[in-house]
Design a protein around this motif. Structure first.
Motif, mmCIF file in Angstrom:
data_model
loop_
_atom_site.group_PDB
_atom_site.id
_atom_site.type_symbol
_atom_site.label_atom_id
_atom_site.label_comp_id
_atom_site.label_asym_id
_atom_site.label_seq_id
_atom_site.Cartn_x
_atom_site.Cartn_y
_atom_site.Cartn_z
ATOM 1 N N GLU A 36 0.863 -1.178 0.000
ATOM 2 C CA GLU A 36 0.000 0.000 0.000
ATOM 3 C C GLU A 36 0.902 1.230 0.000
ATOM 4 O O GLU A 36 1.903 1.260 0.699
ATOM 5 N N MET A 37 0.483 2.239 -0.773
ATOM 6 C CA MET A 37 1.233 3.495 -0.808
ATOM 7 C C MET A 37 0.319 4.606 -0.324
ATOM 8 O O MET A 37 -0.791 4.754 -0.824
ATOM 9 N N ARG A 38 0.793 5.350 0.654
ATOM 10 C CA ARG A 38 0.021 6.460 1.213
ATOM 11 C C ARG A 38 0.786 7.754 0.973
ATOM 12 O O ARG A 38 1.893 7.927 1.467
ATOM 13 N N ASP A 39 0.164 8.633 0.224
ATOM 14 C CA ASP A 39 0.785 9.906 -0.143
ATOM 15 C C ASP A 39 0.573 10.914 0.984
ATOM 16 O O ASP A 39 -0.540 11.093 1.463
ATOM 17 N N ALA A 40 1.632 11.567 1.407
ATOM 18 C CA ALA A 40 1.551 12.552 2.490
ATOM 19 C C ALA A 40 2.025 13.923 2.006
ATOM 20 O O ALA A 40 2.634 14.682 2.748
ATOM 21 N N ALA A 41 1.730 14.243 0.749
ATOM 22 C CA ALA A 41 2.185 15.497 0.154
ATOM 23 C C ALA A 41 1.541 16.704 0.820
ATOM 24 O O ALA A 41 0.445 16.628 1.353
ATOM 25 N N GLY A 42 2.234 17.800 0.764
ATOM 26 C CA GLY A 42 1.736 19.059 1.299
ATOM 27 C C GLY A 42 2.737 20.150 1.021
ATOM 28 O O GLY A 42 3.570 20.028 0.119
ATOM 29 N N THR A 43 2.655 21.215 1.790
ATOM 30 C CA THR A 43 3.590 22.309 1.621
ATOM 31 C C THR A 43 4.153 22.737 2.970
ATOM 32 O O THR A 43 3.559 22.479 4.018
ATOM 33 N N LEU A 83 8.481 31.798 1.415
ATOM 34 C CA LEU A 83 8.846 30.737 0.466
ATOM 35 C C LEU A 83 7.940 29.553 0.762
ATOM 36 O O LEU A 83 7.869 29.087 1.905
ATOM 37 N N VAL A 84 7.246 29.084 -0.260
ATOM 38 C CA VAL A 84 6.388 27.907 -0.128
ATOM 39 C C VAL A 84 7.092 26.755 -0.839
ATOM 40 O O VAL A 84 7.467 26.866 -2.004
ATOM 41 N N VAL A 85 7.274 25.659 -0.106
ATOM 42 C CA VAL A 85 8.046 24.518 -0.598
ATOM 43 C C VAL A 85 7.168 23.263 -0.568
ATOM 44 O O VAL A 85 6.450 23.013 0.396
ATOM 45 N N THR A 86 7.256 22.477 -1.630
ATOM 46 C CA THR A 86 6.550 21.197 -1.696
ATOM 47 C C THR A 86 7.247 20.188 -0.794
ATOM 48 O O THR A 86 8.460 20.018 -0.874
ATOM 49 N N ARG A 87 6.485 19.556 0.082
ATOM 50 C CA ARG A 87 7.010 18.403 0.814
ATOM 51 C C ARG A 87 6.231 17.209 0.291
ATOM 52 O O ARG A 87 5.032 17.291 0.063
ATOM 53 N N HIS A 88 6.924 16.121 0.017
ATOM 54 C CA HIS A 88 6.243 15.002 -0.617
ATOM 55 C C HIS A 88 6.740 13.647 -0.114
ATOM 56 O O HIS A 88 7.290 12.850 -0.875
ATOM 57 N N PRO A 89 6.542 13.389 1.164
ATOM 58 C CA PRO A 89 6.848 12.046 1.652
ATOM 59 C C PRO A 89 5.743 11.069 1.271
ATOM 60 O O PRO A 89 4.603 11.466 1.029
ATOM 61 N N VAL A 90 6.122 9.824 1.192
ATOM 62 C CA VAL A 90 5.160 8.734 0.983
ATOM 63 C C VAL A 90 5.459 7.647 2.017
ATOM 64 O O VAL A 90 6.596 7.459 2.434
ATOM 65 N N VAL A 91 4.397 6.957 2.386
ATOM 66 C CA VAL A 91 4.506 5.855 3.345
ATOM 67 C C VAL A 91 4.085 4.580 2.617
ATOM 68 O O VAL A 91 2.993 4.536 2.044
ATOM 69 N N PHE A 92 4.955 3.592 2.644
ATOM 70 C CA PHE A 92 4.617 2.286 2.080
ATOM 71 C C PHE A 92 4.365 1.319 3.242
ATOM 72 O O PHE A 92 5.142 1.292 4.202
ATOM 73 N N VAL A 93 3.310 0.555 3.124
ATOM 74 C CA VAL A 93 3.064 -0.541 4.055
ATOM 75 C C VAL A 93 3.084 -1.813 3.222
ATOM 76 O O VAL A 93 2.240 -1.989 2.336
ATOM 77 N N ALA A 94 4.063 -2.662 3.479
ATOM 78 C CA ALA A 94 4.243 -3.890 2.689
ATOM 79 C C ALA A 94 3.926 -5.091 3.586
ATOM 80 O O ALA A 94 4.377 -5.166 4.722
ATOM 81 N N HIS A 95 3.116 -5.999 3.042
ATOM 82 C CA HIS A 95 2.642 -7.162 3.798
ATOM 83 C C HIS A 95 3.224 -8.447 3.213
ATOM 84 O O HIS A 95 3.203 -8.637 2.002
ATOM 85 N N THR A 96 3.739 -9.307 4.088
ATOM 86 C CA THR A 96 4.172 -10.625 3.633
ATOM 87 C C THR A 96 2.962 -11.549 3.575
ATOM 88 O O THR A 96 1.921 -11.276 4.174
ATOM 89 N N ALA A 97 3.105 -12.631 2.836
ATOM 90 C CA ALA A 97 1.987 -13.590 2.682
ATOM 91 C C ALA A 97 1.743 -14.360 3.954
ATOM 92 O O ALA A 97 2.567 -14.495 4.808
#
Length: 124
Positions: free
Chosen positions: A70-77, A110-124
């Motif tokens: 799963e990818m969760r976008d945490a973009a903002g400024t 100054l307005v700056v883009t912050r663009h972290p993403v969070v991945f949640v990876a699951h094993t079988a």
């Protein structure tokens, strides 16, 4: 810190192995456009797509070793109200920015883009 690992594919394989069945890995990284305006102000490269592990390639790399990603976008400024606030941030982040460049003079905010993403990876 997977973007610091020389071979993230190998590291992810080992993480999946150690987690075992039903395990989860949470990996936080940045998209290539993270802090692009600040990097441009400092005269640093703004194209960060070549990172070994980033928002641009993380899902693919994780998908090789994990059942579901799963990818969760945490973009903002980030809003810096003035140059002294930018200078303080840059001074505190020198190693992350990998630069000794001084902040040029400018007026206003100054307005700056912050663009972290969070991945949640699951094993079988």
């Amino acid at each position: 810190m997977l973007y610091h690992v020389p071979d993230p594919d190998r590291a992810l394989g080992e993480l999946a192995r150690v987690l075992g069945s039903g395990g989860r890995l949470v990996a936080v990284t940045n998209e290539p456009d993270h802090l692009r305006e600040l990097r441009a102000l400092l005269g640093l490269p703004t194209d960060r797509a070549a990172q070994p592990f980033s928002g641009a390639n993380g899902e693919e790399l994780l998908g090789r070793h994990f059942e579901r990603v799963e990818m969760r976008d945490a973009a903002g400024t980030i809003r810096f109200p003035n140059r002294p606030e930018v200078v303080a941030y840059v001074e505190a982040s020198r190693t992350l920015l990998d630069s000794r460049t001084e902040v040029p003079e400018f007026e206003g905010e100054l307005v700056v883009t912050r663009h972290p993403v969070v991945f949640v990876a699951h094993t079988a």
